[in-house]
Design a protein around this motif. Structure first.
Motif, PDB file in Angstrom:
ATOM      1  N   ALA A 140       0.827  -1.209   0.000  1.00 57.59           N
ATOM      2  CA  ALA A 140       0.000   0.000   0.000  1.00 57.59           C
ATOM      3  C   ALA A 140       0.862   1.260   0.000  1.00 57.59           C
ATOM      4  N   LEU A 141       1.908   1.284   0.810  1.00 55.17           N
ATOM      5  CA  LEU A 141       2.815   2.431   0.833  1.00 55.17           C
ATOM      6  C   LEU A 141       3.474   2.643  -0.522  1.00 55.17           C
ATOM      7  N   ALA A 142       3.870   1.551  -1.168  1.00 55.67           N
ATOM      8  CA  ALA A 142       4.488   1.649  -2.488  1.00 55.67           C
ATOM      9  C   ALA A 142       3.510   2.228  -3.495  1.00 55.67           C
ATOM     10  N   ARG A 143       2.307   1.729  -3.485  1.00 61.06           N
ATOM     11  CA  ARG A 143       1.287   2.137  -4.451  1.00 61.06           C
ATOM     12  C   ARG A 143       0.871   3.598  -4.251  1.00 61.06           C
ATOM     13  N   ARG A 144       0.797   4.027  -2.991  1.00 61.17           N
ATOM     14  CA  ARG A 144       0.301   5.371  -2.700  1.00 61.17           C
ATOM     15  C   ARG A 144       1.373   6.448  -2.772  1.00 61.17           C
ATOM     16  N   GLY A 187      15.024   4.084  -2.425  1.00 61.42           N
ATOM     17  CA  GLY A 187      15.070   4.248  -0.980  1.00 61.42           C
ATOM     18  C   GLY A 187      13.813   4.820  -0.361  1.00 61.42           C
ATOM     19  N   ARG A 188      12.737   4.929  -1.157  1.00 59.16           N
ATOM     20  CA  ARG A 188      11.501   5.483  -0.596  1.00 59.16           C
ATOM     21  C   ARG A 188      10.958   4.611   0.536  1.00 59.16           C
ATOM     22  N   LEU A 189      11.112   3.290   0.401  1.00 60.56           N
ATOM     23  CA  LEU A 189      10.697   2.373   1.452  1.00 60.56           C
ATOM     24  C   LEU A 189      11.915   1.662   2.024  1.00 60.56           C
TER      25      LEU A 189
END
Length: 412
Positions: A140-144, A187-189
């Motif tokens: 979800a974090l990746a998608r949003r 590196g976003r996540l």
């Protein structure tokens, strides 16, 4: 407004990279490169043809929430505290539901919605102890488009059996999460190691978490000295340690990559070792008030030069708004007779959080920093007084909704 922006015009509040102060650029033009990095910030010329991107709004760096719990999204406001009874009555029953991947996926979307709605662009998040739920959260974090450090909440004792996971199982699951998600999208996540707190972790589990984090350079998240009963129970379980921090030190979980939440009842000797080890702090005043835990001496931490960020601590915290937590930090500081300026509070909510999480290119509106912004309607935008604007931004709870949240120039 949707899409990815490369030029923005508006009123900007710009935190200093190194000191707890903020400057005002009443009419700025911000240019963003193709990688989502700020290329320039300049005062708009008198004949500027570019219209205001969000008329009537102020642009600040995206808020950084350094401590909150994904599986507590739906138990916000459960007044069953103090801490240990609250965990038993409200939190653990809800966290058991995250064994269901579909339930976890639904809540993950709600969780992301809530952060975006409050202008939060980056967060340090506790998932549940379930690998499937943590996978759903990462997806979800990746998608949003949000930034986050998260991982399994590690527990192998003193919690319901359905929530416990052995060190071997937790490390195997973390290996898979590391491979799939750590460093995702430049590196976003990031994966984080999260021994919940000393009460719920055996020495073997804490050793494993510390070693895994050291091997892979991961953030370690945990709690410390939130509640007096918690401290007493911790020292009972670790009789060889003279204080709470010593437990983390003994098991490799007290490093410059560690962020510890609460820090309300630390001894002077513990504070000194926080400095020596460059441990960061997640200050969570709203949840501390709600559970009756006390008030951390924020100025004492800042005077020692420690890295401090603000955490909503959902769900003991009653809001996803880091702005409201900044207001609670103001109130908590007054209880210690050490008021902080509005500029310092806004700095902690943005640049301070970035420094606490080791995210050096976040939290500023300046060339070379990532173009993460919160855009907030502000009735007093006509004012030219910096503190008046920040007062309205942080302390007027019923005014000034977030109009847009951006990461790397992309409107989320």
């Amino acid at each position: 407004m949707t899409g990815t922006l490369q030029t923005i015009r508006g009123c900007v509040l710009a935190p200093d990279p190194d000191a707890p102060r903020v400057s005002l650029v009443p009419d700025a033009v911000v240019r963003i490169d193709d990688a989502g990095v700020i290329a320039s910030v300049e005062a708009a010329p008198a004949d500027c043809a570019l219209p205001q991107t969000w008329p009537g709004a102020v642009i600040v760096p995206g808020f950084i929430d350094v401590h909150l719990h994904f599986p507590q999204t739906r138990v916000i406001g459960s007044a069953s505290g103090p801490l240990l009874p609250w965990l038993e009555r409200s939190v653990f029953p809800e966290e058991r539901r995250f064994a269901d991947k579909d339930y976890a996926a639904t809540v993950a979307n709600e969780f992301c919605d809530a952060m975006i709605a409050q202008g939060t662009t980056s967060a340090a998040i506790y998932s549940s102890s379930h690998p499937g739920a943590t996978e759903q959260l990462f997806a979800a974090l990746a998608r949003r488009g949000l930034r986050a450090a998260t991982g399994l909440t590690l527990m192998d004792r003193h919690a319901p059996a359905a929530l416990l996971r052995s060190a071997a199982d937790a490390l195997a699951a973390s290996e898979g999460l590391l491979e799939r998600w750590h460093g995702y999208d430049r590196g976003r996540l990031q994966l984080s190691m999260i021994p919940r707190f000393a009460i719920s972790c055996t020495p073997e589990l804490m050793d494993a978490a510390g070693a895994f984090a050291a091997t892979h350079g991961l953030l370690i998240q945990s709690h410390i000295s939130e509640n007096l009963d918690e401290i007493a129970k911790t020292l009972e379980l670790f009789p060889g340690q003279r204080d709470y921090l010593g437990v983390y030190e003994a098991h490799g979980c007290a490093t410059a990559n560690t962020i510890l939440a609460h820090c309300i009842h630390l001894s002077d000797h513990e504070w000194s070792r926080f400095v020596d080890r460059n441990i960061a702090i997640a200050h969570c005043p709203d949840s501390n008030f709600f559970l009756g835990s006390g008030a951390m001496p924020l100025q004492a931490a800042l005077d020692r030069g420690l890295r401090v960020g603000l955490g909503t601590d959902v769900g003991a915290g009653r809001t996803f708004s880091v702005r409201r937590v900044a207001a609670a930090a103001h109130d908590a500081a007054l209880l210690h007779g050490a008021a902080l300026s509005p500029q310092a509070l806004l700095w902690l909510a943005t640049r301070g959080g970035a420094r606490a999480l080791g995210r050096g290119q976040l939290g500023c509106v300046a060339p070379g920093f990532e173009a993460d912004f919160a855009v907030i309607d502000l009735p007093l935008l006509g004012s030219s007084d910096l503190d008046t604007i920040i007062d309205a931004l942080l302390f007027r709870h019923d005014a000034g909704p977030v109009r847009a949240t951006l990461v790397r120039g992309r409107v989320l």
